[in-house]
Design a protein around this motif. Structure first.
Motif, short mmCIF file in Angstrom:
data_model
loop_
_atom_site.label_atom_id
_atom_site.label_comp_id
_atom_site.label_asym_id
_atom_site.label_seq_id
_atom_site.Cartn_x
_atom_site.Cartn_y
_atom_site.Cartn_z
N VAL A 1 -49.32 -97.84 -34.23
CA VAL A 1 -50.28 -98.59 -34.25
C VAL A 1 -50.94 -99.38 -33.75
O VAL A 1 -52.40 -99.70 -33.53
CB VAL A 1 -50.06 -99.22 -35.82
N TYR A 2 -50.98 -100.00 -32.51
CA TYR A 2 -51.76 -101.36 -31.78
C TYR A 2 -51.91 -100.02 -30.48
O TYR A 2 -52.61 -100.29 -29.38
CB TYR A 2 -51.18 -101.72 -31.04
N ASP A 3 -52.29 -98.64 -30.04
CA ASP A 3 -52.74 -97.57 -29.61
C ASP A 3 -54.55 -98.49 -28.97
O ASP A 3 -54.29 -97.84 -27.74
CB ASP A 3 -52.20 -96.76 -29.60
N GLY B 1 -50.60 -93.56 -37.14
CA GLY B 1 -51.42 -94.63 -36.58
C GLY B 1 -52.17 -95.18 -38.31
O GLY B 1 -51.72 -95.20 -38.96
N SER B 2 -52.62 -96.43 -37.86
CA SER B 2 -53.00 -97.02 -39.18
C SER B 2 -54.44 -97.73 -39.37
O SER B 2 -54.69 -98.29 -37.83
CB SER B 2 -52.05 -98.58 -39.22
N PHE B 3 -55.47 -97.72 -39.77
CA PHE B 3 -56.62 -98.63 -40.19
C PHE B 3 -56.61 -99.63 -40.42
O PHE B 3 -57.84 -100.69 -40.22
CB PHE B 3 -57.56 -97.30 -40.74
N SER B 4 -55.49 -99.87 -40.72
CA SER B 4 -55.42 -101.10 -41.06
C SER B 4 -55.35 -102.99 -40.15
O SER B 4 -56.13 -103.80 -40.00
CB SER B 4 -53.98 -101.53 -41.31
N LYS B 5 -54.98 -102.02 -38.71
CA LYS B 5 -55.42 -102.41 -37.86
C LYS B 5 -56.19 -102.24 -36.99
O LYS B 5 -56.94 -103.55 -36.11
CB LYS B 5 -54.23 -102.24 -36.54
N MET B 6 -57.55 -101.71 -37.72
CA MET B 6 -58.56 -102.05 -36.40
C MET B 6 -59.91 -102.01 -38.18
O MET B 6 -60.77 -102.55 -37.74
CB MET B 6 -58.83 -100.33 -36.62
C1 LIG Z 1 -45.75 -101.33 -35.17
C2 LIG Z 1 -46.33 -101.67 -36.77
N1 LIG Z 1 -46.49 -100.41 -37.78
C3 LIG Z 1 -46.40 -101.00 -38.54
C4 LIG Z 1 -47.17 -101.85 -39.38
C5 LIG Z 1 -47.71 -102.00 -40.54
O1 LIG Z 1 -49.32 -101.54 -40.79
P1 LIG Z 1 -49.57 -101.52 -41.96
O2 LIG Z 1 -50.28 -102.68 -42.02
O3 LIG Z 1 -51.03 -100.03 -41.30
O4 LIG Z 1 -48.85 -100.86 -42.84
C6 LIG Z 1 -47.30 -103.52 -38.26
C7 LIG Z 1 -47.90 -104.46 -38.59
O5 LIG Z 1 -47.75 -105.33 -38.54
C8 LIG Z 1 -45.98 -103.46 -37.27
O6 LIG Z 1 -46.72 -104.33 -36.48
#
Ligand SMILES: Cc1ncc(COP(=O)(O)O)c(C=O)c1O
Length: 363
Positions: free
Chosen positions: A109-111, A163-168
């Motif tokens: 998720v941090y890539d 991956g996640s859009f929540s971080k972006m």
């Molecule tokens: C390594 C990792 N994976 C997943 C998540 C959760 O992601 P999301 O909020 O998109 O579900 C986090 C959130 O802090 C994270 O640090």
């Protein structure tokens, strides 16, 4: 699961049927310790030898595959340790997964949240496209580049990346993606709930699709998210050097050993020998109204003995307003100083505050 691990993943694995079956393996400076991981897998193999009569309790069907093991890692800008796994280790991990028929789940998720730290030989800041560290191959890329393994005739592969859009885009944007082999992606898309209703978060996915196609998300990352994180990280690290380093607290300066890039949300503080992270976190909350993540929170559920994490604390630069970052470090330094000066005064306090209260307030 790697230890320290992203703690909330433990509950997700528990819910998915792995409760009581999670095992921890440690990180070293380069990423994960492959020797210990292999020893742990062998232990499990010895406990449950692959007897021919052992039947799986459900049929994998044409489009799915049962793996013997699942390995969970955060290879890039790890939560909580901030580490990025070297290419050598990435390759080693894929080979190990292939050897033991394991699926590596890479929580990536941090890539896309990385920035260059250092200056090049001319003294100028590196541009992001000049830094190969920011584009290290994902484990699924490495796996897909290798020949198909005889244990995997349909080509599901041995590594997937999420991956996640929540971080972006913002924490409320509950949409992500999975990257892996075509066979794996197709199999995953055959879940009954997806077939019934389409993507689990179709509305957000449609909004994001527009943002990505127009380039607006990429612009936002480049103009706002990454520079903001970079600035906050710098503020926090400078404050740590000023207030905590003199007390023997150490941190990792870059994601890779001797690297020039940092990323993600977290800095992992190693406390001087003998100082308990649990105690420091409890005193911080009680005496300074300061919440930090004590290392024990990042243990793998049910296997807390393999790695001792009571000597480390996780702090985030992504959450509180910028001016509070420096103030937070000052308060933490005041606590470590007081606890070091008079440990017996604080001995009884360590058991009085529950970890759960702290976990809730910041992921
Ligand atoms: C390594 C990792 N994976 C997943 C998540 C959760 O992601 P999301 O909020 O998109 O579900 C986090 C959130 O802090 C994270 O640090």
């Amino acid at each position: 699961m790697v230890a320290p691990t992203y703690h909330l993943a433990c509950g997700i694995f528990d819910d998915a049927g792995f409760a009581g079956r999670l095992r921890a393996f440690p990180e070293d400076e380069e990423g994960i310790d492959l020797e210990v991981l292999e020893a742990k897998i062998r232990e499990l193999e010895d406990e449950k030898p692959n007897k021919p009569q052992a039947q799986p309790f459900k049929d994998a069907g044409e489009h799915r595959k049962f793996y013997r093991h699942v390995i969970y890692v955060v290879p890039t800008c790890s939560n909580p340790s901030g580490k990025t796994m070297s290419v050598r280790r990435r390759e080693g991990l894929v080979r190990l997964a292939r050897k033991y028929d394991a699926l590596v789940i890479c929580d990536d998720v941090y890539d896309l949240l990385q920035w260059p730290l250092a200056k090049n030989a001319n003294g100028a800041s590196l541009r992001s496209d000049e830094s190969p560290e920011m584009t290290l191959p994902r484990l699924c890329d490495i796996d897909l580049a290798m020949d198909r393994d005889p244990k995997d005739p349909k080509g599901f592969g041995f590594a997937v990346s999420n991956g996640s859009f929540s971080k972006m885009a913002g924490p409320g944007m509950r949409t992500g993606w999975l990257e892996g082999s075509p066979a794996f992606a197709f199999g995953l898309a055959q879940t009954a709930s997806s077939k019934s209703g389409g993507a689990p978060s179709q509305f957000s996915a449609a909004v994001l699709s527009d943002l990505v196609h127009s380039g607006a998300l990429q612009d936002y990352l480049a103009s706002t998210v990454r520079p903001g994180l970079q600035r906050r990280h710098r503020l926090l690290v400078d404050a740590i050097h000023e207030h905590l380093s003199p007390q023997g607290v150490t941190i990792r300066e870059a994601g890779l050993v001797d690297g020039h890039v940092y990323g993600g949300y977290f800095v992992w503080l190693k406390l001087p020998q003998g100082l308990s992270a649990k105690l420091v976190a409890d005193v911080s909350l009680i005496e300074e109204n300061l919440i930090v993540g004590n290392g024990n929170m990042f243990q793998v559920h049910g296997d807390e003995k393999t790695v001792n994490l009571d000597g480390a604390i996780r702090v985030t630069f992504a959450y509180v307003p910028e001016d509070e970052l420096v103030e937070g470090v000052r308060r933490l330094a005041a606590v470590t100083q007081r606890v070091k000066a008079d440990p017996t005064r604080y001995e009884n306090l360590a058991t009085t505050v529950s970890d759960a209260a702290m976990i809730d307030s910041s992921k």
